[in-house]
Design an enzyme around this catalytic site. Structure first.
Site, PDB file in Angstrom:
ATOM      1  N   GLN A  66      41.180  29.668 -36.596  1.00  0.00           N
ATOM      2  CA  GLN A  66      40.971  30.853 -35.762  1.00  0.00           C
ATOM      3  C   GLN A  66      41.775  30.895 -34.464  1.00  0.00           C
ATOM      4  O   GLN A  66      42.305  31.952 -34.094  1.00  0.00           O
ATOM      5  CB  GLN A  66      39.475  30.988 -35.423  1.00  0.00           C
ATOM      6  N   GLU A 188      35.228  25.477 -32.457  1.00  0.00           N
ATOM      7  CA  GLU A 188      34.658  26.437 -31.504  1.00  0.00           C
ATOM      8  C   GLU A 188      33.512  25.894 -30.635  1.00  0.00           C
ATOM      9  O   GLU A 188      33.611  25.854 -29.410  1.00  0.00           O
ATOM     10  CB  GLU A 188      34.160  27.653 -32.306  1.00  0.00           C
ATOM     11  N   ASP A 217      37.673  29.445 -29.652  1.00  0.00           N
ATOM     12  CA  ASP A 217      38.803  29.688 -30.558  1.00  0.00           C
ATOM     13  C   ASP A 217      39.603  30.919 -30.125  1.00  0.00           C
ATOM     14  O   ASP A 217      40.756  30.824 -29.719  1.00  0.00           O
ATOM     15  CB  ASP A 217      38.290  29.914 -31.983  1.00  0.00           C
ATOM     16  N   GLY A 296      26.808  38.232 -11.594  1.00  0.00           N
ATOM     17  CA  GLY A 296      27.337  38.725 -10.329  1.00  0.00           C
ATOM     18  C   GLY A 296      26.257  38.777  -9.275  1.00  0.00           C
ATOM     19  O   GLY A 296      25.174  38.202  -9.425  1.00  0.00           O
ATOM     20  N   GLY A 297      26.524  39.493  -8.216  1.00  0.00           N
ATOM     21  CA  GLY A 297      25.554  39.576  -7.121  1.00  0.00           C
ATOM     22  C   GLY A 297      24.518  40.671  -7.328  1.00  0.00           C
ATOM     23  O   GLY A 297      23.663  40.886  -6.466  1.00  0.00           O
TER      24      GLY A 297
HETATM   25  N1  COA Z   1      52.742  21.350 -45.786  1.00  0.00           N
HETATM   26  C1  COA Z   1      52.284  20.090 -45.917  1.00  0.00           C
HETATM   27  N2  COA Z   1      51.226  19.617 -45.249  1.00  0.00           N
HETATM   28  C2  COA Z   1      50.592  20.480 -44.414  1.00  0.00           C
HETATM   29  C3  COA Z   1      51.014  21.807 -44.227  1.00  0.00           C
HETATM   30  C4  COA Z   1      52.144  22.238 -44.974  1.00  0.00           C
HETATM   31  N3  COA Z   1      52.608  23.470 -44.869  1.00  0.00           N
HETATM   32  N4  COA Z   1      50.189  22.399 -43.343  1.00  0.00           N
HETATM   33  C5  COA Z   1      49.273  21.468 -42.985  1.00  0.00           C
HETATM   34  N5  COA Z   1      49.509  20.331 -43.614  1.00  0.00           N
HETATM   35  C6  COA Z   1      48.780  19.073 -43.497  1.00  0.00           C
HETATM   36  C7  COA Z   1      49.019  18.400 -42.185  1.00  0.00           C
HETATM   37  O1  COA Z   1      50.258  17.764 -42.135  1.00  0.00           O
HETATM   38  C8  COA Z   1      47.834  17.460 -42.092  1.00  0.00           C
HETATM   39  O2  COA Z   1      48.120  16.283 -42.813  1.00  0.00           O
HETATM   40  P1  COA Z   1      48.086  14.812 -42.141  1.00  0.00           P
HETATM   41  O3  COA Z   1      46.830  14.755 -41.326  1.00  0.00           O
HETATM   42  O4  COA Z   1      48.100  13.940 -43.323  1.00  0.00           O
HETATM   43  O5  COA Z   1      49.292  14.691 -41.302  1.00  0.00           O
HETATM   44  C9  COA Z   1      46.750  18.223 -42.871  1.00  0.00           C
HETATM   45  O6  COA Z   1      47.397  19.300 -43.518  1.00  0.00           O
HETATM   46  C10 COA Z   1      45.607  18.742 -42.023  1.00  0.00           C
HETATM   47  O7  COA Z   1      46.018  19.356 -40.811  1.00  0.00           O
HETATM   48  P2  COA Z   1      45.048  19.355 -39.544  1.00  0.00           P
HETATM   49  O8  COA Z   1      45.428  20.303 -38.509  1.00  0.00           O
HETATM   50  O9  COA Z   1      44.956  17.977 -39.079  1.00  0.00           O
HETATM   51  O10 COA Z   1      43.721  19.966 -40.160  1.00  0.00           O
HETATM   52  P3  COA Z   1      42.270  19.323 -40.218  1.00  0.00           P
HETATM   53  O11 COA Z   1      41.519  20.065 -41.238  1.00  0.00           O
HETATM   54  O12 COA Z   1      42.339  17.849 -40.337  1.00  0.00           O
HETATM   55  O13 COA Z   1      41.658  19.682 -38.768  1.00  0.00           O
HETATM   56  C11 COA Z   1      41.150  21.114 -36.914  1.00  0.00           C
HETATM   57  C12 COA Z   1      41.333  21.005 -38.441  1.00  0.00           C
HETATM   58  C13 COA Z   1      40.970  22.582 -36.572  1.00  0.00           C
HETATM   59  C14 COA Z   1      39.913  20.336 -36.490  1.00  0.00           C
HETATM   60  C15 COA Z   1      42.397  20.541 -36.224  1.00  0.00           C
HETATM   61  O14 COA Z   1      43.523  21.202 -36.732  1.00  0.00           O
HETATM   62  C16 COA Z   1      42.370  20.649 -34.714  1.00  0.00           C
HETATM   63  O15 COA Z   1      41.664  19.936 -34.016  1.00  0.00           O
HETATM   64  N6  COA Z   1      43.191  21.553 -34.159  1.00  0.00           N
HETATM   65  C17 COA Z   1      43.372  21.695 -32.728  1.00  0.00           C
HETATM   66  C18 COA Z   1      42.220  22.413 -32.102  1.00  0.00           C
HETATM   67  C19 COA Z   1      41.935  23.729 -32.750  1.00  0.00           C
HETATM   68  O16 COA Z   1      42.785  24.581 -32.830  1.00  0.00           O
HETATM   69  N7  COA Z   1      40.675  23.891 -33.143  1.00  0.00           N
HETATM   70  C20 COA Z   1      40.147  25.167 -33.530  1.00  0.00           C
HETATM   71  C21 COA Z   1      40.549  25.639 -34.822  1.00  0.00           C
HETATM   72  S1  COA Z   1      40.007  27.292 -34.941  1.00  0.00           S
END
Ligand code: COA
Length: 477
Positions: A66, A188, A217, A296-297
């Protein structure tokens, strides 16, 4: 015959002259577009027909879920060409989350990815890396909100990106900024808690509360969009890109800054506008939860309206703003409060707010929230009806302004989305449906990146843009 020849020669020389004229005009064009002060002359095109605010800006969108998609959707609404890179066969995880229509992308996805194009690329595949390099050279901004370290593991470090395209802006959302929690994954509600919103939301005698508005988010996505547009503006001067980081904790805190204000006020005495003060309950060391007290106030509270027994949204927010106190007293049948020393002045009312709001509620309960709205606004008393999502979805004025928009989707049919909340007179948003997974892969490879048909055929068999296993589409929660 001779005539004909002459004619031809004439035509030829005419076209030569015309070409010369065009070349002359073209050479003159930039000067003609500039006013005396060196700035572009105002367009003569009608408003709304001179291109969109961010037309020509290309976004390489690596965002998911998001926070990032909120940012890139807004940029797309403003006219940027947003190319969303998704993992082959899987895509943004939200495509399959909270599905309401079998086999169709979820509303979670479609409402956050309008006006974008989708390309599937395996960023870890050698050929995928090569395509990404072309995209990095082609685009102005890379947006991502992966977990900390993910982009680096893909080989897309800042150093590599900056070397490949020194003009590229690399914009990231992370949960926390540098510090003890910088490596944590964040969603979030974690951000709402860590940013100070949850500890100050809810009722004093209840637990901390998260709010339905996605301030962690979507709120951070908004902040990031502001950072990107600022970086694009600075790039006009410097010619170089930069890193833009918005931590969700910081974004939430920015939205909760009035509570940090109150934290500091506590050192100088009680927060007199909080209902708790009027009830004689002492304050602790930190800002308490203030229920529905106004931030607010001007004291305010949510009051029941006619029908509240059966309708959970038959309520109104009522503000006892000082300049209209007399009008409030007249409306609720308490004209004596206008001169009564216990009620006449705002400081005298503070310890009696609970009683005052209970009395006003006796009046609001005799009217519907819309009747209260009409009666109060006629005499400048600020009130706000508690609108349900059903009422908002059906509200004709929101449809008319394009804030709520109905779009058609080939797999799910018609759905509602939130259009651009920012209205601009010369950059008018047309909301388009979210793309299917990889819908624009070939189009982007050919038209934007210049791959030939033979090269595309080779890429297709390489596994760089297709899922490793046929039909291996993630059906997430
Ligand atoms: N091709 C190949 N691999 C891909 C890819 C693509 N096009 N797009 C994503 N991936 C892979 C990544 O390389 C990663 O692999 P790795 O961990 O082995 O390197 C994997 O997909 C997962 O990516 P990631 O962002 O780590 O997702 P997650 O599900 O582990 O975590 C969140 C999700 C949201 C918790 C995390 O992305 C995060 O903390 N983001 C920052 C804060 C944020 O934006 N949070 C709110 C989200 S609304």
């Amino acid at each position: 015959m001779a005539k004909k020849v002459t004619g031809k020669t004439k035509v030829k020389s005419k076209s030569k002259a015309a070409a010369k004229k065009v070349a002359k005009l073209k050479a003159k064009k930039p000067a003609a577009k500039k006013a005396a002060n060196g700035l572009p002359k105002p367009s003569t095109k009608p408003y709304g027909q001179a291109g969109k605010a961010l037309e020509g800006v290309r976004i390489l969108d690596f965002s998911h879920v998001q926070a990032g998609p909120t940012c890139t959707q807004l940029l797309a609404y403003m006219g940027a060409d947003v190319i969303k890179v998704e993992r082959p066969g899987v895509g943004d995880i939200t495509r399959g989350q909270l599905r309401d229509v079998k086999g169709a992308d979820s509303l979670y996805f479609t409402m956050l990815n309008g006006n974008k194009r989708s390309i599937t690329i395996d960023s870890k595949h050698p050929k995928g890396k090569e395509i990404l390099e072309r995209l990095i050279k082609h685009c102005d901004v890379l947006v991502e909100n992966f977990a900390p370290g993910t982009l680096d593991r893909m080989g897309l470090t800042w150093e590599y990106i900056h070397k490949t395209n020194p003009r590229m802006i690399v914009a990231s959302v992370k949960g926390f900024g540098p510090g003890p929690y910088e490596d944590c994954k964040v969603y979030e509600n974690i951000a709402q808690c860590a940013g100070g919103a949850a500890s100050t939301t809810g009722f004093r005698d209840g637990p901390p509360l998260v709010t339905g508005a996605q301030i962690g988010d979507s709120g951070t996505g908004l902040h990031l969009a502001f950072g990107i547009v600022s970086a694009l503006y600075q790039r006009i001067r410097t010619g170089r890109g930069q890193r833009v980081l918005c931590a969700m904790q910081d974004g939430v805190l920015n939205l909760a800054r009035v509570k940090l204000r109150d934290q500091q006020r506590l050192a100088h005495g009680p927060l007199t506008e909080y209902g708790q003060h009027g009830e004689g309950i002492p304050f602790g060391p930190a800002v308490p939860r203030a229920g529905n007290d106004s931030g607010g106030g001007q004291p305010g509270w949510i009051l029941k309206c006619k029908g509240w027994e059966n309708d959970p949204d038959a309520y109104i927010y009522f503000i006892t703003q000082a300049p209209v106190w007399g009008a409030i007293c007249d409306l609720i049948g308490k004209p004596d409060w206008k001169t009564d020393p216990d009620y006449a002045a705002p400081p005298a009312r503070l310890p009696r707010l609970r009683h005052i709001f209970n009395t006003i509620e006796q009046w609001t309960m005799t009217k519907t929230k819309f009747e209260v709205m009409d009666i109060c606004n006629a005499v400048d008393i600020p009130v706000g009806p508690i609108l349900s999502m059903k009422e908002i979805a059906e509200e004709p004025s929101l449809r008319k302004t394009g804030t709520v928009v109905e779009v058609d989707h080939p797999k799910r049919g018609k759905y509602l989305t939130v259009g651009n909340p920012v209205k601009m007179s010369d950059s008018i948003t047309d909301v388009r449906r979210a793309p299917l997974l990889g819908e624009h892969t070939e189009e982007i490879l050919a038209k934007e990146l210049g791959y030939s048909a033979a090269e595309i055929a080779e890429i297709k068999t390489s596994g760089a843009i297709t899922a490793p296993e046929k039909g291996a589409r993630a059906e997430a929660a």
